[in-house]
Design a protein around this motif. Structure first.
Motif: not given
Ligand code: E4P
Length: 217
Positions: A213-217
């Motif tokens: 569930g993570q995102k970069i930026g």
């Protein structure tokens, strides 16, 4: 080992040049005809896409005619390399042009003796055609090994430019033998980037990333 692309397709050349791995381009009359553009114009365009040598082939068969055509071709750009066939007139032309400081690629080489003659004529590059050699029941890579041995025996500076490459194994074997340059069609070069485990690895990492569930930026 240097990488040249064997095509006159400017879109393909620009795409590969953007990867930073392209050291030059080879063309021949068939590839120019396939591109469907004016020879001089497309050669000028290609010369602007890469810093390295761009081989442009003469079509005259006699020495005087080859010299006339070479004169026109070398005015196109500083990185034009004149391509001549491995004939007596071709090697006379090679000698004359390299003596004046023009780079020459001697093409259509199918024997180690021919490669020896080209080196003695001062060729910048010798182009043995491994694929066509294989197609005719010979061993293309054995030809490259023989030329490497001969050139090393006599410290010839002519660079072995492996041509008529059909697949990645030709590229790998060229590197193992110590060829100076390979020229291959865009599809063969692009195929070198690929591995099924690379694709599978990306797929697995992205699936796990989505679960986090993570995102970069
Ligand atoms: C080399 O300079 C030639 O253009 C080329 O490699 C010929 O390859 P082919 O046998 O695929 O036509």
């Amino acid at each position: 080992m240097k990488f040249f692309v064997d095509t006159a397709d400017t879109a393909e050349i620009a795409d590969l040049a953007a990867t930073g791995l392209l050291d030059g381009v080879t063309t021949n009359p068939t590839l120019i005809a396939r591109a469907g553009k004016d020879f001089i114009e497309v050669t000028r365009e290609i010369c602007g896409l890469v810093d390295g040598p761009v081989s442009a082939e003469v079509v005259a068969l006699d020495h005087a005619g080859m010299m006339r055509e070479a004169e026109i071709l070398r005015k196109i750009a500083d990185n034009v390399c004149i391509k001549v066939p491995l004939t007596i007139d071709g090697l006379k032309t090679c000698k004359a042009l390299t003596s004046e400081g023009t780079k020459v690629n001697v093409t259509l080489c199918f024997s180690a003796n021919q490669a020896l003659l080209a080196a003695k004529a001062g060729a910048t590059f010798i182009s043995p055609f491994v694929g066509r050699h294989d197609d005719n029941g010979f061993d293309g890579m054995e030809l490259i090994s023989d030329i490497r041995l001969i050139y090393d025996n006599y410290a010839f500076e002519t660079q072995i430019l492996v041509a008529s490459i059909r697949h990645g194994v030709h590229v790998l074997d060229s590197a193992k033998i110590g060829a100076d340059v390979i020229t291959a069609p865009p599809a063969v070069i692009k195929g070198l980037f690929k591995h099924v485990l690379t694709d599978k690895g990306i797929e697995g990492f992205l699936a796990d990333w989505a679960k986090s569930g993570q995102k970069i930026g």
